[in-house]
Design a protein around this motif. Structure first.
Motif, short mmCIF file in Angstrom:
data_model
loop_
_atom_site.label_atom_id
_atom_site.label_comp_id
_atom_site.label_asym_id
_atom_site.label_seq_id
_atom_site.Cartn_x
_atom_site.Cartn_y
_atom_site.Cartn_z
N ILE A 1 0.87 -1.17 0.00
CA ILE A 1 0.00 0.00 0.00
C ILE A 1 0.91 1.22 0.00
O ILE A 1 1.58 1.52 1.00
CB ILE A 1 -0.94 0.02 1.25
CG1 ILE A 1 -1.71 -1.31 1.38
CG2 ILE A 1 -1.89 1.23 1.19
CD1 ILE A 1 -2.64 -1.63 0.22
N ALA A 2 0.96 1.88 -1.14
CA ALA A 2 1.87 3.01 -1.28
C ALA A 2 1.38 4.21 -0.45
O ALA A 2 0.18 4.33 -0.18
CB ALA A 2 1.94 3.42 -2.75
N SER A 3 2.31 5.04 -0.06
CA SER A 3 1.89 6.23 0.68
C SER A 3 2.95 7.32 0.53
O SER A 3 4.07 7.07 0.09
CB SER A 3 1.68 5.90 2.15
OG SER A 3 2.90 5.82 2.82
N CYS A 4 2.53 8.51 0.93
CA CYS A 4 3.43 9.66 0.86
C CYS A 4 4.55 9.51 1.89
O CYS A 4 5.71 9.79 1.61
CB CYS A 4 2.61 10.92 1.12
SG CYS A 4 3.56 12.39 1.46
N LYS A 5 4.19 9.03 3.05
CA LYS A 5 5.17 8.92 4.14
C LYS A 5 6.15 7.78 3.94
O LYS A 5 7.33 7.90 4.19
CB LYS A 5 4.42 8.67 5.46
CG LYS A 5 4.04 9.91 6.18
CD LYS A 5 3.52 9.55 7.56
CE LYS A 5 3.22 10.83 8.32
NZ LYS A 5 2.70 10.59 9.63
N ASP A 6 5.58 6.64 3.54
CA ASP A 6 6.37 5.42 3.52
C ASP A 6 6.63 4.99 2.07
O ASP A 6 5.74 4.49 1.40
CB ASP A 6 5.59 4.33 4.27
CG ASP A 6 6.38 3.05 4.38
OD1 ASP A 6 7.53 3.02 3.89
OD2 ASP A 6 5.86 2.07 4.94
N HIS A 7 7.84 5.18 1.62
CA HIS A 7 8.17 4.85 0.23
C HIS A 7 8.73 3.44 0.07
O HIS A 7 9.29 3.11 -0.96
CB HIS A 7 9.17 5.88 -0.32
CG HIS A 7 8.52 7.16 -0.74
ND1 HIS A 7 9.14 8.11 -1.51
CD2 HIS A 7 7.27 7.65 -0.51
CE1 HIS A 7 8.33 9.13 -1.73
NE2 HIS A 7 7.19 8.88 -1.12
N GLU A 8 8.65 2.65 1.11
CA GLU A 8 9.13 1.26 0.98
C GLU A 8 8.06 0.22 1.28
O GLU A 8 8.09 -0.88 0.73
CB GLU A 8 10.34 1.02 1.91
CG GLU A 8 10.00 1.06 3.38
CD GLU A 8 10.86 0.14 4.23
OE1 GLU A 8 11.43 -0.83 3.68
OE2 GLU A 8 10.94 0.38 5.44
N GLY A 9 7.17 0.51 2.19
CA GLY A 9 6.11 -0.43 2.53
C GLY A 9 6.47 -1.41 3.61
O GLY A 9 5.61 -2.14 4.11
N ALA A 10 7.77 -1.45 4.00
CA ALA A 10 8.23 -2.38 5.05
C ALA A 10 7.66 -3.77 4.84
O ALA A 10 7.13 -4.41 5.74
CB ALA A 10 7.86 -1.84 6.44
N GLY A 11 7.79 -4.25 3.65
CA GLY A 11 7.23 -5.56 3.31
C GLY A 11 8.02 -6.71 3.90
O GLY A 11 9.19 -6.57 4.26
N PRO A 12 7.38 -7.86 4.00
CA PRO A 12 8.08 -9.03 4.54
C PRO A 12 8.88 -9.74 3.45
O PRO A 12 8.70 -9.49 2.26
CB PRO A 12 6.92 -9.91 4.99
CG PRO A 12 5.80 -9.57 4.06
CD PRO A 12 5.98 -8.13 3.67
N VAL A 13 9.76 -10.62 3.89
CA VAL A 13 10.46 -11.49 2.94
C VAL A 13 10.21 -12.94 3.37
O VAL A 13 9.75 -13.19 4.48
CB VAL A 13 11.98 -11.22 2.90
CG1 VAL A 13 12.28 -9.82 2.46
CG2 VAL A 13 12.64 -11.52 4.25
N PHE A 14 10.50 -13.85 2.48
CA PHE A 14 10.50 -15.26 2.89
C PHE A 14 11.88 -15.85 2.63
O PHE A 14 12.69 -15.24 1.91
CB PHE A 14 9.39 -16.04 2.17
CG PHE A 14 9.53 -16.13 0.68
CD1 PHE A 14 10.30 -17.12 0.08
CD2 PHE A 14 8.88 -15.22 -0.16
CE1 PHE A 14 10.43 -17.20 -1.30
CE2 PHE A 14 9.01 -15.29 -1.55
CZ PHE A 14 9.78 -16.28 -2.12
N ILE A 15 12.14 -16.98 3.21
CA ILE A 15 13.43 -17.64 3.02
C ILE A 15 13.24 -18.80 2.06
O ILE A 15 12.27 -19.57 2.18
CB ILE A 15 14.02 -18.13 4.36
CG1 ILE A 15 14.18 -16.97 5.36
CG2 ILE A 15 15.36 -18.85 4.14
CD1 ILE A 15 15.18 -15.89 4.96
N GLN A 16 14.14 -18.90 1.09
CA GLN A 16 14.12 -20.02 0.15
C GLN A 16 15.41 -20.82 0.32
O GLN A 16 16.42 -20.28 0.79
CB GLN A 16 13.99 -19.49 -1.28
CG GLN A 16 15.12 -18.54 -1.67
CD GLN A 16 14.95 -17.94 -3.07
OE1 GLN A 16 13.87 -18.00 -3.64
NE2 GLN A 16 16.02 -17.38 -3.60
N GLN A 17 15.34 -22.08 -0.05
CA GLN A 17 16.53 -22.94 0.12
C GLN A 17 16.81 -23.68 -1.18
O GLN A 17 15.88 -24.16 -1.85
CB GLN A 17 16.29 -23.92 1.26
CG GLN A 17 17.53 -24.70 1.67
CD GLN A 17 17.35 -25.42 2.99
OE1 GLN A 17 16.27 -25.96 3.26
NE2 GLN A 17 18.37 -25.44 3.82
#
Lengths: 434, 326
Positions: free
Chosen positions: A374-390
């Protein structure tokens, strides 16, 4: 006199011809420069990314006639992963009505950040670049959705912590000794204190990417409990081979999202079994959007991808996801401005207002491909999660749920870093967000 | 006092308190050194024949390695068995390097006889960019896996219990050391004991004088570029087996520069001894002293070693002392 007239006529013809062919892309197309690198030492990563990026736009052109009825025009400019060439590419394309720059290099991004507000063309450094640009108030023209290097590092550490705790442990950090590799070090040092582990840093020079035996001898001597890698290109495969050589347990070795591509691990094969990496975009071609790309672009021979088997690779999908974010921001900009052919300034608005929700991802044929943004003026990254792959010896397999970052710790640090960046730049334009 | 202890005492205590690790460091230094020597040899051969620093040696390594894996993939698709396809690919690649040498002589060098060295040097820069473009056009930019096991290069490792510790010797490293040593000895013999070798030395001394006594400059150049191509192929196989085969391999050629400065641009023994000094030196310094200054010393320490030697022997360890009349 005759000669003069002839010269005059030639000059006039030439001027007319140049004027006639001079691009006026902004009028009738959505012009997107692609600063790619299909040559040089890092082409192994740059090529699949560029292919995924281009193929998604091609698919939109073929299937939907572009975005909002306007065709997308993608122009690649070869940077060779060189900051100097990247800036040259920027300068040579910005006048053609460029909507957004995706530099695919932290070094190039750092050069372009001050240029963006002047030329009014936003930069989307998706999953790379300067972490502090996540702070929209301080960096109105730079975006790094879906998450920053700093937040990614916090997710990786969270994962390691969940496997027996990091308190009192030794963590080794091996990194390409350039701006990109050094980017997360300030956060690593802070989190080491907070989480109670010690860190040892192992820089790898570009010349030493394929000659890492000293680095790994030091790792053998230091005996860290975990190794985290910020590598790129041939550094990744060499590091994993050297780790296996000193018998470092590969299930205690995690790379970041630029150290976990198929291109990195295929040459290592079985020897890399167990090695892990972070990721934020889907793997494979099981998504309807990917099937459309194959149907409308790859099968019709309109892709630069060398083999159909390479579609769906980690970096191909990363490039494709980058294109999805750009396309969604264009749609948001068209909606916000009511214009079909938008400008760089409109695009900036789009990058602050697009909503890539779960439902929207499903509509796009990318359900489960990535976490919503969800884009916003304040937050230009979104603090999204990551997952781990092997790596299972042949392919990457997802082995974890989405791991949210430690945003409560990281966000204030990002704000501090952003304020510091801006502090010594008089005249730097910030913005106020509601 | 603490500082002096950290620099002059602690590293030696480290070395002798873990002798197994020191042996491992020395082994890794030896393997790196012999591979650096192989890299440097490619430069030395061409410098000896034409007095020119071959800027294209790095890309020749990439080109040879990519040709090998590319031809192998082609033969595999025709249904040949892996080992057979690998060896056929090796011989075909040697052939391609021969054709490349011939083409370089015909198209580039023949026109430049007796031109200043800088012109020949510029020509090798042009050649580099041609090979980059041509290589990318034919093979693409994606990293490839070196066909090491298919060529019979053993994988795995052997461990030895030494001084209550363990020393691990990778079979691929042992093979690399043997192949490099054999290649270096063969080339050394070829260029010092054969007629062509003597002709090469004559060409290196003076193009015109060599021509006047009936030495075919063109033939010598083809032979030397072919030999440099074979060295490039061996280098590509060995380094490719350590990581992957991609255009990043051309960077590895930069590791040969301090070896050349140290060993001299015209000496085959110089390339070997220089390679070994740099290999041992940079490993020992990085492991035992590197931490004091943040690590990552390998990118510059080799040049420090070379510069220290140059203070005493400006022509390099085995380079020729040339006194020009002015």
């Amino acid at each position: 006199m005759k000669k003069l007239i002839k010269i005059g006529a030639a000059v006039a013809c030439l001027t007319t011809a140049v004027a006639a062919t001079a691009p006026a892309y902004a009028e009738d197309v959505l012009y997107i420069p692609s600063l790619s690198y299909r040559t040089g030492p890092f082409a192994g990563g740059g090529t699949p990314n560029a292919n995924g990026f281009a193929d998604y736009f091609n698919m939109l052109n073929e299937r939907d006639g572009g975005i909002g009825g306007v065709k997308i025009m993608l122009e690649e400019c070869e940077t060779g992963y060189s900051s100097k060439k990247g800036v040259e590419c920027y300068e040579s394309t910005k006048g053609k009505g460029a909507l957004v720059y995706n530099p695919l290099s932290t070094g190039i991004t750092l050069q372009l950040i001050p240029k963006a507000p002047v030329d009014k063309i936003p930069i989307l450094s998706m999953g790379y670049g300067l972490s502090a640009t996540a702070i929209g108030e301080k960096f109105p023209w730079t975006f790094n959705y879906p998450t920053t290097y700093w937040n990614q590092l916090s997710s990786i550490l969270k994962y390691a912590d969940s496997k027996g705790g990091l308190k009192g442990k030794k963590v080794g950090f091996i990194y390409l000794d350039v701006g990109y590799g050094k980017e997360p070090i300030p956060l690593l040092e802070i989190l080491a204190k907070k989480m109670g582990f010690t860190i040892t840093k192992y820089p790898v020079g570009v010349k030493e990417m394929q000659a890492q035996s000293s680095t790994w001898l030091k790792v053998r001597k230091d005996r860290p409990d975990w190794m985290i890698m910020w590598g790129w290109g041939a550094m990744n495969s060499t590091a994993v081979k050297e780790a296996a050589k000193i018998r470092f347990p590969l299930d205690r070795f995690i790379g970041n999202w630029w150290s976990g591509a198929h291109a990195d691990m295929r040459p290592v094969g079985e020897a890399a079994k167990g090695y892990m990496a972070a990721n934020f975009s889907g793997i494979g071609t099981s998504f309807p959007a990917l099937q459309d790309v194959i149907k409308y672009v790859v099968d019709k021979g309109k892709s630069q991808v060398k083999s159909k088997d390479l579609v769906g690779d980690v970096l191909y999908n990363r490039g494709l996801f980058n294109a999805v974010v750009v396309a969604e921001a264009i749609r948001a900009a068209q909606k916000a401005t009511g214009k079909k052919a938008i400008t760089g300034a409109d695009m900036r608005v789009g990058l602050e207002t697009f909503k890539l929700t779960k439902e929207r991802l499903k509509e796009l044929g990318l359900e489960g491909f990535t976490a919503p943004i969800i884009a916003s003026c304040k937050d230009h990254e979104g603090a999204g999660p990551v997952f781990i792959q092997q790596w299972d010896g042949k392919d990457w397999k997802r082995i974890s749920d989405l791991i949210p970052p430690m945003n409560d710790i990281v966000r204030p640090l990002l704000e501090e870093a952003a304020a510091k960046y801006v502090a010594d730049k008089p005249g730097w334009k910030t913005q106020t967000c509601k | 006092m603490e500082l002096l202890n950290t620099i002059f005492v602690a590293p030696f205590i480290d070395m002798f308190s873990a002798p197994d690790f020191l042996i491992q460091v020395l082994w890794e230094g030896f393997v790196s050194g012999i591979l650096y020597a192989l890299l440097a040899l490619g430069f030395v051969l061409i410098f000896k024949a034409s007095g020119v620093f071959n800027f294209a040696q790095g890309i020749m390594v990439v080109f040879a390695a990519l040709t090998l894996v590319g031809v192998y993939a082609l033969l595999q698709s025709l249904g040949l068995s892996p080992a057979f396809a690998a060896w056929i690919s090796l011989f075909l690649t040697i052939g391609v390097m021969g054709i490349l040498a011939l083409s370089i002589e015909r198209v580039v060098l023949r026109k430049l006889v007796n031109q200043p060295d800088i012109i020949l040097f510029m020509a090798t820069i042009g050649l580099t960019y041609f090979l980059i473009g041509f290589g990318e056009l034919v093979f693409g930019g994606e990293p490839q896996k070196m066909i090491a096991s298919e060529l019979g290069i053993p994988s795995g490792s052997t461990s030895f219990d030494v001084f209550s510790g363990v020393v691990i010797l990778e079979h691929a490293d042992i093979t690399a050391a043997i192949v490099a040593a054999v290649l270096v000895v063969c080339l050394g013999f070829f260029f010092s004991k054969t007629r062509i070798g003597r002709a090469l030395r004559a060409v290196a001394d003076d193009h015109q004088a060599a021509l006047s006594v009936g030495i075919s400059l063109n033939q010598i150049w083809v032979i030397v570029w072919f030999a440099a191509g074979i060295v490039a192929l061996a280098t590509g196989i060995m380094w490719g087996a350590k990581s992957d085969v991609s255009f990043a391999l051309q960077i590895i050629a930069l590791k040969a520069l301090p070896v050349l400065v140290l060993g001299g641009f015209t000496s085959i023994p110089g390339a070997i001894v220089g390679g070994l000094i740099i290999g041992f030196g940079e490993k020992i310094f990085e492991i035992y002293w590197g931490g004091l200054i943040g690590g990552g010393t390998e990118s510059w320490f080799a040049y420090v070693i070379a510069l220290v030697f140059l203070l005493f022997r400006p022509q390099g360890l085995f380079g020729e002392k040339i006194i020009d009349r002015i």
